[in-house]
Design a protein around this motif. Structure first.
Motif: not given
Length: 215
Positions: A209-215
């Motif tokens: 979830k964090s990687i998706y939101q960061l990207v």
């Protein structure tokens, strides 16, 4: 926000260590009162953490790509990576196959006071998961009654197992002793497996979830 809080709330709820300690408190003299003290301290911590986040953000999420938004996502990412690493380390040590040994300090809960029970409600919080929940709330837009209902539901979900055991011990004291003792035995014998599974599942969720939101 809601789905993330449900995942985190469920993970907090089924954590084995605080559940084992809580069952021991319930089986002690005046166990129902000690259990209530534990629950009030436990729930109070969750409410205070969420209230602090709301006061800091004003109920409005930081702008996307801003420093506060990036910090919140980085915190969730770090927590997720830490949980995955912990699960893998514990698995490699054989924690997922060996029965867990009950900590010696749990044996002293029979004589614990109400204040001690309340202190345990604070200490035994899974603070990594609570921090993940707080980081999720940082990014939430709390502009409606439904948003605050979701936060209340998160607190109740994270506490629901304790509340259920407290009510069971209150209204069915005789039956509860036997069944809760059996639950504690199962929890202690499967504690490492539960910890590994929870850490891995929640950790992977937070990382993705964090990687998706960061990207």
């Amino acid at each position: 926000m809601v789905l993330e809080l449900v995942v985190i709330g469920l993970a907090i709820n089924v954590g084995p260590l605080h559940n084992s300690a809580f069952i021991l408190l319930l089986s002690a003299p005046r166990g129902v009162r000690k259990g209530l003290a534990f629950i009030l301290a436990w729930l109070g911590c969750l409410v205070l953490v969420l209230a602090a986040v709301i006061l800091l953000t004003g109920g409005k999420p930081p702008a996307p790509r801003s420093a506060p938004s990036t910090v919140a996502l980085a915190l969730k990412l770090a927590l997720g990576v830490g949980m995955v690493a912990y699960a893998e380390s514990k698995r490699r040590r054989g924690g997922s196959r060996r029965p867990h040994r009950t900590p010696k300090w749990l044996g002293g809960l029979d004589s614990a006071s109400g204040w001690t029970a309340a202190g345990l409600g604070v200490i035994l919080q899974p603070w990594g998961l609570v921090a993940a929940g707080a980081a999720t709330v940082v990014q939430a837009h709390l502009s409606s009654l439904g948003s605050y209902v979701a936060l209340l539901a998160f607190c109740l979900l994270a506490t629901s197992g304790l509340l259920a055991m407290e009510l069971y011990a209150t209204f069915r004291p005789t039956k509860s002793r036997v069944r809760l003792a059996a639950l504690r035995d199962w929890t202690e014998s499967h504690q490492d497996q539960v910890v590994v599974t929870l850490s891995l599942l929640v950790g992977v969720w937070l990382v993705a979830k964090s990687i998706y939101q960061l990207v």
